[in-house]
Every structure is written in C-alpha cells, then in structure tokens.
Design a protein around this motif. Sequence first.
Motif, PDB file in Angstrom:
ATOM      1  N   ASP A  76      71.805  65.216   1.151  1.00  0.00           N
ATOM      2  CA  ASP A  76      72.035  64.689   0.472  1.00  0.00           C
ATOM      3  C   ASP A  76      71.450  64.069  -0.868  1.00  0.00           C
ATOM      4  O   ASP A  76      71.062  64.505  -1.832  1.00  0.00           O
ATOM      5  CB  ASP A  76      73.711  64.957   0.279  1.00  0.00           C
ATOM      6  CG  ASP A  76      74.196  66.675  -0.403  1.00  0.00           C
ATOM      7  OD1 ASP A  76      73.616  67.629  -0.274  1.00  0.00           O
ATOM      8  OD2 ASP A  76      75.018  66.066  -0.110  1.00  0.00           O
ATOM      9  N   ARG A  77      71.342  62.915  -0.422  1.00  0.00           N
ATOM     10  CA  ARG A  77      71.011  61.696  -1.240  1.00  0.00           C
ATOM     11  C   ARG A  77      69.724  61.916  -1.229  1.00  0.00           C
ATOM     12  O   ARG A  77      69.128  60.511  -2.303  1.00  0.00           O
ATOM     13  CB  ARG A  77      71.549  60.236  -0.767  1.00  0.00           C
ATOM     14  CG  ARG A  77      73.312  59.942  -1.231  1.00  0.00           C
ATOM     15  CD  ARG A  77      73.252  58.639  -1.093  1.00  0.00           C
ATOM     16  NE  ARG A  77      72.663  57.807  -2.413  1.00  0.00           N
ATOM     17  CZ  ARG A  77      72.216  56.517  -2.046  1.00  0.00           C
ATOM     18  NH1 ARG A  77      72.509  56.200  -0.690  1.00  0.00           N
ATOM     19  NH2 ARG A  77      72.128  55.885  -2.682  1.00  0.00           N
ATOM     20  N   PRO A 108      70.166  56.856   3.168  1.00  0.00           N
ATOM     21  CA  PRO A 108      70.866  56.960   4.197  1.00  0.00           C
ATOM     22  C   PRO A 108      72.621  57.796   3.152  1.00  0.00           C
ATOM     23  O   PRO A 108      72.960  56.927   2.187  1.00  0.00           O
ATOM     24  CB  PRO A 108      71.660  55.936   4.704  1.00  0.00           C
ATOM     25  CG  PRO A 108      70.662  55.038   4.844  1.00  0.00           C
ATOM     26  CD  PRO A 108      70.070  55.117   3.146  1.00  0.00           C
ATOM     27  N   SER A 109      72.921  58.579   3.749  1.00  0.00           N
ATOM     28  CA  SER A 109      73.932  58.916   3.181  1.00  0.00           C
ATOM     29  C   SER A 109      74.763  60.136   4.169  1.00  0.00           C
ATOM     30  O   SER A 109      75.104  59.811   5.394  1.00  0.00           O
ATOM     31  CB  SER A 109      74.200  60.371   1.777  1.00  0.00           C
ATOM     32  OG  SER A 109      73.698  61.839   2.801  1.00  0.00           O
ATOM     33  N   ARG A 110      75.758  60.696   4.106  1.00  0.00           N
ATOM     34  CA  ARG A 110      77.506  61.156   5.458  1.00  0.00           C
ATOM     35  C   ARG A 110      76.649  62.005   5.455  1.00  0.00           C
ATOM     36  O   ARG A 110      77.400  61.765   7.101  1.00  0.00           O
ATOM     37  CB  ARG A 110      78.832  60.956   3.860  1.00  0.00           C
ATOM     38  CG  ARG A 110      79.466  60.503   4.808  1.00  0.00           C
ATOM     39  CD  ARG A 110      81.220  60.461   3.619  1.00  0.00           C
ATOM     40  NE  ARG A 110      80.560  59.626   2.323  1.00  0.00           N
ATOM     41  CZ  ARG A 110      80.922  60.260   1.424  1.00  0.00           C
ATOM     42  NH1 ARG A 110      81.803  61.460   0.974  1.00  0.00           N
ATOM     43  NH2 ARG A 110      81.524  60.102  -0.051  1.00  0.00           N
ATOM     44  N   ASP A 111      76.377  62.950   5.356  1.00  0.00           N
ATOM     45  CA  ASP A 111      75.385  63.512   5.793  1.00  0.00           C
ATOM     46  C   ASP A 111      73.938  63.389   6.614  1.00  0.00           C
ATOM     47  O   ASP A 111      73.275  64.373   6.261  1.00  0.00           O
ATOM     48  CB  ASP A 111      75.991  65.166   5.461  1.00  0.00           C
ATOM     49  CG  ASP A 111      74.847  65.111   4.184  1.00  0.00           C
ATOM     50  OD1 ASP A 111      74.724  63.889   2.985  1.00  0.00           O
ATOM     51  OD2 ASP A 111      74.214  66.147   3.564  1.00  0.00           O
ATOM     52  N   VAL A 125      69.868  64.965   8.638  1.00  0.00           N
ATOM     53  CA  VAL A 125      69.039  65.875   8.850  1.00  0.00           C
ATOM     54  C   VAL A 125      67.557  64.794   8.292  1.00  0.00           C
ATOM     55  O   VAL A 125      66.469  65.042   9.502  1.00  0.00           O
ATOM     56  CB  VAL A 125      69.096  66.842   7.906  1.00  0.00           C
ATOM     57  CG1 VAL A 125      67.869  67.614   7.444  1.00  0.00           C
ATOM     58  CG2 VAL A 125      69.602  67.247   8.165  1.00  0.00           C
ATOM     59  N   THR A 126      68.286  63.807   7.451  1.00  0.00           N
ATOM     60  CA  THR A 126      66.444  62.977   7.303  1.00  0.00           C
ATOM     61  C   THR A 126      66.567  62.050   7.955  1.00  0.00           C
ATOM     62  O   THR A 126      65.840  61.936   8.120  1.00  0.00           O
ATOM     63  CB  THR A 126      66.981  62.515   6.392  1.00  0.00           C
ATOM     64  OG1 THR A 126      67.785  63.272   4.777  1.00  0.00           O
ATOM     65  CG2 THR A 126      66.277  61.585   5.838  1.00  0.00           C
ATOM     66  N   SER A 127      67.613  61.355   8.709  1.00  0.00           N
ATOM     67  CA  SER A 127      67.444  60.397   9.962  1.00  0.00           C
ATOM     68  C   SER A 127      66.960  61.107  10.853  1.00  0.00           C
ATOM     69  O   SER A 127      65.176  60.615  11.822  1.00  0.00           O
ATOM     70  CB  SER A 127      68.070  59.375  10.262  1.00  0.00           C
ATOM     71  OG  SER A 127      69.296  61.086  10.839  1.00  0.00           O
ATOM     72  N   MET A 128      67.180  62.719  11.561  1.00  0.00           N
ATOM     73  CA  MET A 128      66.245  63.437  12.143  1.00  0.00           C
ATOM     74  C   MET A 128      64.702  64.159  12.118  1.00  0.00           C
ATOM     75  O   MET A 128      63.923  63.322  12.526  1.00  0.00           O
ATOM     76  CB  MET A 128      67.025  64.355  12.697  1.00  0.00           C
ATOM     77  CG  MET A 128      66.077  65.205  13.779  1.00  0.00           C
ATOM     78  SD  MET A 128      65.822  64.034  15.512  1.00  0.00           S
ATOM     79  CE  MET A 128      67.374  64.005  16.506  1.00  0.00           C
TER      80      MET A 128
END
Length: 388
Positions: free
Chosen positions: A243-244, A280-283, A286-289
């Motif tokens: 999201d972010r 970083p965001s709560r969901d 996806v981005t971190s992966m």
Amino acid sequence: MNFNFLSPVSDLVLAHNELLSQQTLGKKIKIHSKQHGIPELDQVHLAIVGVLENRNDVNYIGEEFSLDEIRKSLYSLFPGNWHKTIADLGDINKGETVEDTYFALKTTINILVQKNIIPIVIGGSQDLTYANYRAYDALAPMVNIVNVDSKFDLGDSAKPIKNDSFVGKIILDKPYNLFNYATIGYQTYFNSQEEIDLMDKLYFESYRLGQVSKDITLVEPVLRDANIVSIDLNSVKASEVSDRQKTSPNGLDGKEICAISRYAGISNKVSSIGIYEYKPSRDDTVTSMLVAQMIWYFIEGVNFRVKDDDFLNDESYQKFITLVEDQELVFYKSIKTQRWWIEIPFLSEINNKLKRHTLLPCMHQDYLDACNNKLPERWYKAFQKNCI
C-alpha cells in the motif's frame, strides 16, 4: 576496520532466522549481531548495508522505518549454486545531521569497494546515491551511474539536496567525476520538458518505460558499463507493491526489475548497488519480498560474472569493421559470452599496445544497424561527450 557507524541486525530478525531451514540464505551468510559483532570480511564478496535515513525525502514528516521485513524475506530465500560469500553488516542509523549519515555511508562504501567487496545498500531516500557517488572520489577518476527510476531527479541544484534533485548535485558539485548518467524506465509525464532537453544536451542516456518493457535486453549494455546502480522502488508499478509503496499505475513489473538487477550483477564493472525509497507498511510482505528477490537476482548475477572484456588475447574475440557515413566503426564480439562492444574512436590515435581499448558495451543489433548505415545512439552520445 572502522565500521563504528554500523548497528547490528535486530534480535527479531535473528530469532526469525533461527526457525529457517539450514539450506536458506539466512543460514549461509555472515551476520553482524550484538552477540558476535561485525563478521570478518576476509573472503567476503558482497555486503548488505541498510541505511535508515529519509530526512531529505521531499515528503518527509518525521517517520522512522526499519528494514527488518526485507531481511526476513531475504534470509528465507534459498541460494542458487553460488560460490560468493555474503555478509550482512547491519544498518547505518540516522546521524546527528543528514550530512553525518552521508559521511558514514561514503566511508563504509569506500572501505568495502577498496576491499573488492560489493556493497548492496538498502535505503531510505534516494539522495543517498549522492553519498555512494562521493565514495568513489578517491577510487576512480570517472564514474558511470545508472538510475532505475520514473524520473531523472535532476532538480534545481541551487537548492538543498533532496531525493528528487540529487543528480543535479552529482553533476555540478566538485570534484567532477561523473562521465555518464543513464536513466532506465523513465516516464515522460513525470519529467519536465526542460529536464528531458537537458539530458539530451549533456548526452546522457535515457530509456523510456515503453522501450524497456518492449525489450528488456536493451538495458544490459548500459548496466555492463555502470559503476554505480541506483534503483528507486517508485519505478515499480503500483500493482506489484504494498500500500504505502504505490506511486503510479504504470511502471516496471516484478520480472523486469529483477531482470535489471541480474544484469547489474552480471556486469563486471558494477561495484556498488543501492535500492531506495522503501516505505514499510502493515501489509508489507509484497514489497519486502520484491526487494529480497531483487537482491537475490543481483547476487545471482555476480556469481555468474565472466571476464570477457580482455581483448589482449586474439583468440577470445572476433573483430568486425564497418563504415557508416565515412566513420569507421570497430566492433568486438566475445567468443566466451557472445556479448558485443564498440570502439570509441577518440583514443584510437594513442599508440599504446598495453592500454586497454576504450570500448563501449553494445548489442548485436547495433552492429546490424551499423551494417545498414545507421550510427548506434550510444556510440554517438559517448563520442559527442568526448568532443566537448
């Protein structure tokens, strides 16, 4: 080695790492921990360095962030058939001022590159690329930077440095070490016409998102010629990230950004890479992966590097000569890898057998174009830059 700037990887990540399979990357890399301190760097080829600095982000409102999720994702991946040793040196925290953080990053990169260790910087705002560039002041007379970004980030260099104007500072601040700057994946509507014209005037390279998506192999020669690669996560389209992180419905997809990371890894010249603008965001998974997979592909590329640009041995390459508009163009093709180069004529008068050719990486298509009397654009820009 003076790495006082670095704080260890968090206990949370290390606890998570304990639960992983013995075959995962997290079990194979040397990790800077509170308990054991900074690992020995002998025999290390790649080093991950986090930088928790985002104060020069134009949208900064005081928020802190952590890179724990990226590390958890990365550690959980399985390495390929690799022979290079990797270390995670932990994070550079925010300094008293942003300049302090720049100094810490510049010093860290300088030490690592001198030890032939490739720093993989995971960062906050992309202005950290400026500190990465300055680390080369005492290392190389001229530096090529590739920026994977939807914007050129030239900005107004008269104003204080920000994450959307750091390239202006790189171009105009002394010492002048920048030879070539290339942007991969730019989107025209995010850049003023003045900036687009300036890129042309300076004979810098720019590859539109449409060109890159149509044929990703276009960017391989550009990355083969880069010393520093800087990736802005905002170049990735919204549907691929959390999201972010969403900034634009258009952009590079996951496969494309990983292919670019791998090309950067395969390049014999790339000696540092940074991935920036992580939010970083709560969901966040996806981005971190995605960042973890980009790092994985870069490391994969480094493991498959082949020394194919030594043209002293006649048996290692084929040479092709063609004439375009009264200009003799000399191409070289590596027999080992089938990669192509084109000679830049401004040094061809220097009769020094020991001097390495001044060669520009190119594609087979450039040779075919030259055979059809069309000058390769990369060659033209490099030639013009040396006439200035």
